[in-house]
Design a protein around this motif. Structure first.
Motif, PDB file in Angstrom:
ATOM      1  N   GLY A  99       0.801  -1.216   0.000  1.00  0.00           N
ATOM      2  CA  GLY A  99       0.000   0.000   0.000  1.00  0.00           C
ATOM      3  C   GLY A  99       0.829   1.259   0.000  1.00  0.00           C
ATOM      4  O   GLY A  99       2.056   1.240   0.135  1.00  0.00           O
ATOM      5  N   ASP A 100       0.143   2.370  -0.177  1.00  0.00           N
ATOM      6  CA  ASP A 100       0.789   3.669  -0.256  1.00  0.00           C
ATOM      7  C   ASP A 100       1.545   4.017   1.026  1.00  0.00           C
ATOM      8  O   ASP A 100       2.589   4.668   0.975  1.00  0.00           O
ATOM      9  N   THR A 101       1.054   3.565   2.169  1.00  0.00           N
ATOM     10  CA  THR A 101       1.737   3.834   3.438  1.00  0.00           C
ATOM     11  C   THR A 101       3.140   3.236   3.434  1.00  0.00           C
ATOM     12  O   THR A 101       4.098   3.870   3.877  1.00  0.00           O
ATOM     13  N   ASN A 103       4.959   2.555   0.749  1.00  0.00           N
ATOM     14  CA  ASN A 103       5.762   3.324  -0.211  1.00  0.00           C
ATOM     15  C   ASN A 103       6.217   4.652   0.388  1.00  0.00           C
ATOM     16  O   ASN A 103       7.364   5.063   0.209  1.00  0.00           O
ATOM     17  N   THR A 104       5.326   5.317   1.116  1.00  0.00           N
ATOM     18  CA  THR A 104       5.676   6.601   1.714  1.00  0.00           C
ATOM     19  C   THR A 104       6.732   6.418   2.808  1.00  0.00           C
ATOM     20  O   THR A 104       7.676   7.220   2.902  1.00  0.00           O
ATOM     21  N   ARG A 107       9.971   6.087   1.159  1.00  0.00           N
ATOM     22  CA  ARG A 107      10.438   7.391   0.663  1.00  0.00           C
ATOM     23  C   ARG A 107      10.999   8.247   1.807  1.00  0.00           C
ATOM     24  O   ARG A 107      11.940   9.010   1.614  1.00  0.00           O
ATOM     25  N   LYS A 144       5.399  11.067  -4.999  1.00  0.00           N
ATOM     26  CA  LYS A 144       4.466  11.700  -4.070  1.00  0.00           C
ATOM     27  C   LYS A 144       4.306  13.189  -4.332  1.00  0.00           C
ATOM     28  O   LYS A 144       3.328  13.786  -3.914  1.00  0.00           O
TER      29      LYS A 144
END
Length: 171
Positions: A99-101, A103-104, A107, A144
């Protein structure tokens, strides 16, 4: 062999921190160590537990540098949010996150600075009353766009949490 032995020593210390803070080690990839709070069961203090582990990971590195006369540093990235977690397939079981969490958080690590704990705005919002932060200038984060992020330095003098609640393995 020397590098593998060094990573084993460091990751073993991190494993003990993971256990102490009731967190879930997801995996290591090369020299990266991935851990999550609030899984597999929800937990009120997951962000605080992660922050405390990150601070103590830095202490592990400082002690290793002191005792082995090295100059190693780590980048730590933290983000808070929803994830999908589980095991896929029948062979080579691995508990993983998507999920995006995720990936963030990745980052935050890759756009971080060696020796500092880099956190997202979402994590800052969860921890701002308990910890000291320095706001970074707006940064361009791959995939992002522009983000406001922070460096976490440590707990405030009188944090509004009970450390025994953070270190308990009760979910």
């Amino acid at each position: 062999m020397d590098l593998v032995n060094l990573l084993n020593k460091i990751f073993s210390a991190f494993d003990m921190l993971t256990e102490a803070y009731g967190l879930e080690k997801i995996k290591t990839i090369g020299d990266a160590y991935m851990v999550v709070g609030g899984l597999p069961h929800r937990r009120d203090y997951h962000a605080i537990a992660i922050a405390e582990m990150a601070i103590n990971m830095q202490k592990v590195m400082a002690e290793l540098n002191k005792t082995q006369n090295r100059k190693l540093s780590i980048r730590i990235g933290i983000h808070s949010g929803p994830v999908v977690a589980g095991v896929i397939g029948l062979k080579k079981f691995i508990y993983d996150l998507w999920g995006d969490t995720v990936n963030t958080a990745s980052r935050m690590e890759s756009h971080g600075v060696p020796g500092k704990i880099h956190v997202s705005e979402d994590t800052y919002q969860l921890l701002q009353h308990q910890y000291l932060f320095e706001k970074r200038e707006m940064i361009d984060v791959k995939g992002k766009g522009k983000m406001i992020t922070y460096f976490l330095f440590g707990p405030k003098k009188n944090p509004s949490f009970n450390n025994s609640e953070v270190t308990s393995n009760v979910n």
